[in-house]
Design a protein around this motif. Sequence first.
Motif, PDB file in Angstrom:
ATOM      1  N   CYS A 111       0.939  -1.216  -0.159  1.00 51.98           N
ATOM      2  CA  CYS A 111      -0.037  -0.005  -0.005  1.00 51.98           C
ATOM      3  C   CYS A 111       0.908   1.223   0.073  1.00 51.98           C
ATOM      4  O   CYS A 111       1.305   1.430   1.105  1.00 51.98           O
ATOM      5  CB  CYS A 111      -0.864   0.052   1.034  1.00 51.98           C
ATOM      6  SG  CYS A 111      -2.470  -0.769   1.055  1.00 51.98           S
ATOM      7  N   PRO A 113       1.410   5.611  -0.044  1.00 47.14           N
ATOM      8  CA  PRO A 113       0.495   6.491   0.504  1.00 47.14           C
ATOM      9  C   PRO A 113      -0.814   6.670  -0.513  1.00 47.14           C
ATOM     10  O   PRO A 113      -0.554   6.858  -1.677  1.00 47.14           O
ATOM     11  CB  PRO A 113       1.245   7.700   0.432  1.00 47.14           C
ATOM     12  CG  PRO A 113       2.633   7.196   0.514  1.00 47.14           C
ATOM     13  CD  PRO A 113       2.860   5.837  -0.237  1.00 47.14           C
ATOM     14  N   GLY A 114      -1.890   6.755   0.270  1.00 44.79           N
ATOM     15  CA  GLY A 114      -3.240   7.051  -0.533  1.00 44.79           C
ATOM     16  C   GLY A 114      -3.862   5.531  -1.034  1.00 44.79           C
ATOM     17  O   GLY A 114      -4.945   5.468  -1.545  1.00 44.79           O
ATOM     18  N   THR A 116      -5.674   2.048  -0.842  1.00 41.91           N
ATOM     19  CA  THR A 116      -7.027   1.421   0.004  1.00 41.91           C
ATOM     20  C   THR A 116      -7.389   0.307  -0.639  1.00 41.91           C
ATOM     21  O   THR A 116      -7.285   0.323  -1.742  1.00 41.91           O
ATOM     22  CB  THR A 116      -8.046   2.515   0.072  1.00 41.91           C
ATOM     23  OG1 THR A 116      -7.575   3.717   0.973  1.00 41.91           O
ATOM     24  CG2 THR A 116      -9.133   1.830   0.989  1.00 41.91           C
ATOM     25  N   GLU A 173      -3.691   5.038  14.374  1.00 41.04           N
ATOM     26  CA  GLU A 173      -3.884   5.474  13.035  1.00 41.04           C
ATOM     27  C   GLU A 173      -3.207   6.969  12.997  1.00 41.04           C
ATOM     28  O   GLU A 173      -2.756   7.370  11.713  1.00 41.04           O
ATOM     29  CB  GLU A 173      -5.218   5.594  13.070  1.00 41.04           C
ATOM     30  CG  GLU A 173      -5.812   5.954  11.487  1.00 41.04           C
ATOM     31  CD  GLU A 173      -7.138   5.696  11.004  1.00 41.04           C
ATOM     32  OE1 GLU A 173      -7.576   6.270   9.744  1.00 41.04           O
ATOM     33  OE2 GLU A 173      -8.006   4.953  11.647  1.00 41.04           O
ATOM     34  N   ARG A 177      -0.362   6.501  10.353  1.00 39.83           N
ATOM     35  CA  ARG A 177      -1.274   6.816   9.265  1.00 39.83           C
ATOM     36  C   ARG A 177      -1.743   5.466   8.373  1.00 39.83           C
ATOM     37  O   ARG A 177      -1.932   5.458   7.403  1.00 39.83           O
ATOM     38  CB  ARG A 177      -0.353   7.746   8.108  1.00 39.83           C
ATOM     39  CG  ARG A 177       0.264   8.980   8.705  1.00 39.83           C
ATOM     40  CD  ARG A 177      -0.632   9.790   9.543  1.00 39.83           C
ATOM     41  NE  ARG A 177      -1.866  10.413   8.657  1.00 39.83           N
ATOM     42  CZ  ARG A 177      -3.108  10.784   9.063  1.00 39.83           C
ATOM     43  NH1 ARG A 177      -3.513  10.530  10.497  1.00 39.83           N
ATOM     44  NH2 ARG A 177      -3.988  11.320   8.350  1.00 39.83           N
ATOM     45  N   ARG A 179      -4.417   2.553   8.047  1.00 40.24           N
ATOM     46  CA  ARG A 179      -6.063   2.667   8.380  1.00 40.24           C
ATOM     47  C   ARG A 179      -6.312   1.306   8.187  1.00 40.24           C
ATOM     48  O   ARG A 179      -6.151   0.425   7.341  1.00 40.24           O
ATOM     49  CB  ARG A 179      -6.632   3.544   7.301  1.00 40.24           C
ATOM     50  CG  ARG A 179      -8.259   3.556   7.376  1.00 40.24           C
ATOM     51  CD  ARG A 179      -9.116   4.212   6.551  1.00 40.24           C
ATOM     52  NE  ARG A 179     -10.329   4.014   6.580  1.00 40.24           N
ATOM     53  CZ  ARG A 179     -11.126   4.077   7.555  1.00 40.24           C
ATOM     54  NH1 ARG A 179     -10.839   4.706   8.547  1.00 40.24           N
ATOM     55  NH2 ARG A 179     -12.433   3.821   6.922  1.00 40.24           N
ATOM     56  N   PHE A 191      -3.517   3.373   3.607  1.00 41.34           N
ATOM     57  CA  PHE A 191      -2.255   4.021   4.104  1.00 41.34           C
ATOM     58  C   PHE A 191      -2.847   5.491   3.535  1.00 41.34           C
ATOM     59  O   PHE A 191      -2.716   5.782   2.419  1.00 41.34           O
ATOM     60  CB  PHE A 191      -1.018   3.604   3.268  1.00 41.34           C
ATOM     61  CG  PHE A 191       0.309   3.967   4.073  1.00 41.34           C
ATOM     62  CD1 PHE A 191       0.283   4.169   5.366  1.00 41.34           C
ATOM     63  CD2 PHE A 191       1.214   4.193   3.438  1.00 41.34           C
ATOM     64  CE1 PHE A 191       1.304   4.587   6.126  1.00 41.34           C
ATOM     65  CE2 PHE A 191       2.518   4.660   4.009  1.00 41.34           C
ATOM     66  CZ  PHE A 191       2.385   4.867   5.633  1.00 41.34           C
ATOM     67  N   HIS A 192      -2.981   6.286   4.780  1.00 43.87           N
ATOM     68  CA  HIS A 192      -3.299   7.565   4.444  1.00 43.87           C
ATOM     69  C   HIS A 192      -2.365   8.291   3.403  1.00 43.87           C
ATOM     70  O   HIS A 192      -1.201   8.013   3.311  1.00 43.87           O
ATOM     71  CB  HIS A 192      -3.169   8.839   5.543  1.00 43.87           C
ATOM     72  CG  HIS A 192      -4.458   8.223   6.534  1.00 43.87           C
ATOM     73  ND1 HIS A 192      -5.787   8.779   6.204  1.00 43.87           N
ATOM     74  CD2 HIS A 192      -4.815   7.252   7.563  1.00 43.87           C
ATOM     75  CE1 HIS A 192      -6.636   8.193   7.210  1.00 43.87           C
ATOM     76  NE2 HIS A 192      -5.879   7.225   7.772  1.00 43.87           N
ATOM     77  N   ALA A 193      -2.689   9.319   2.791  1.00 42.84           N
ATOM     78  CA  ALA A 193      -1.979  10.286   1.639  1.00 42.84           C
ATOM     79  C   ALA A 193      -0.885  10.669   2.169  1.00 42.84           C
ATOM     80  O   ALA A 193       0.404  10.785   1.485  1.00 42.84           O
ATOM     81  CB  ALA A 193      -2.790  11.115   0.851  1.00 42.84           C
ATOM     82  N   ASP A 194      -0.750  11.174   3.424  1.00 40.69           N
ATOM     83  CA  ASP A 194       0.496  11.866   4.205  1.00 40.69           C
ATOM     84  C   ASP A 194       1.373  11.010   4.913  1.00 40.69           C
ATOM     85  O   ASP A 194       2.310  11.413   5.548  1.00 40.69           O
ATOM     86  CB  ASP A 194      -0.046  12.887   4.766  1.00 40.69           C
ATOM     87  CG  ASP A 194      -1.127  12.452   6.083  1.00 40.69           C
ATOM     88  OD1 ASP A 194      -1.281  11.306   5.838  1.00 40.69           O
ATOM     89  OD2 ASP A 194      -1.301  13.379   7.123  1.00 40.69           O
ATOM     90  N   GLY A 195       1.140   9.671   4.581  1.00 39.07           N
ATOM     91  CA  GLY A 195       2.008   8.649   5.267  1.00 39.07           C
ATOM     92  C   GLY A 195       3.523   8.442   4.413  1.00 39.07           C
ATOM     93  O   GLY A 195       3.365   9.137   3.474  1.00 39.07           O
TER      94      GLY A 195
END
Length: 278
Positions: A111, A113-114, A116, A173, A177, A179, A191-195
């Motif tokens: 994954c 960043p960004g 899902t 989380e 970052r 999820r 994985f959040h976009a700012d990870g």
Amino acid sequence: MAFMKLSGIPLRLDAGSPVQYRQEPLGDFRRSAAGQLRSSVRGRKWTLTGSTLPVPLEESTALRHLINGLGHSWSFDSGTSSSTGIAPSLATGGAASVLGLGKYGNGHLYCPPGGTIRWPILQSGDTVFASTIAAWLRAPAVAGGAWAHHIIDVATEETWLNGEQWYVWPDVEGDTRVRIALTPSYLEVGFHADGVGVLQVDDLVVLPYRAPSSWRVPWRDAGGPFGPLPRHHLTGAGIHEGPLTVFGQANDGTAAELWTEDGQYLVHESFEFELRET
């Protein structure tokens, strides 16, 4: 070494009821008209039966579910479908299974960043909020970038990192970052976009029940993947030839109130079970 373990979780057995072993022949024996005994047997499969030690009812219930193979698991060795055949309903941002570098086996979930991925796991609300999620995670903000085992108690949002209690999941989380969300309609990992860096996931497991505290360290130290559910890898000092891949069946049991060390009566249960080699 434990006498018998399912996917690394020790089975606490009743010493007064030894485990019984039986081998099922793959084929049969027959006599010819001349009286000669002939065999078409081409192998044998193990069947083991036993009885658990009396344990508190909540733990016994979880043990029943474990033996019966309830839940879903993902190895990511040959794609992103679960061991029970559930394929993703959504995969965005480059989230996919890739070969190599997994905790176990030949693959893992990747994954960036960004990214899902979502699986349509349908459960009742009561079941969701009594579930356990576990996975091996690897990301720069998780345990210094090494593979680390995470367990999430969905009911309380408490988490355990490598067998030790950690923060509640919303705080995890926020810091990492990563999820992981379970609803009555789906399981989502991302994985959040700012990870920072990438998130790698392996040996993902969802159990529709709360795993007892006694499982956390053995689960971390299992040395192999959980399942693949509804099957288990059976290991331990009491296994003649192993590891074996087995289907389990929890059978009849008995319950009684027993006096505990902390001075109270609690309902305990023991039950019989059968494990059959696949």
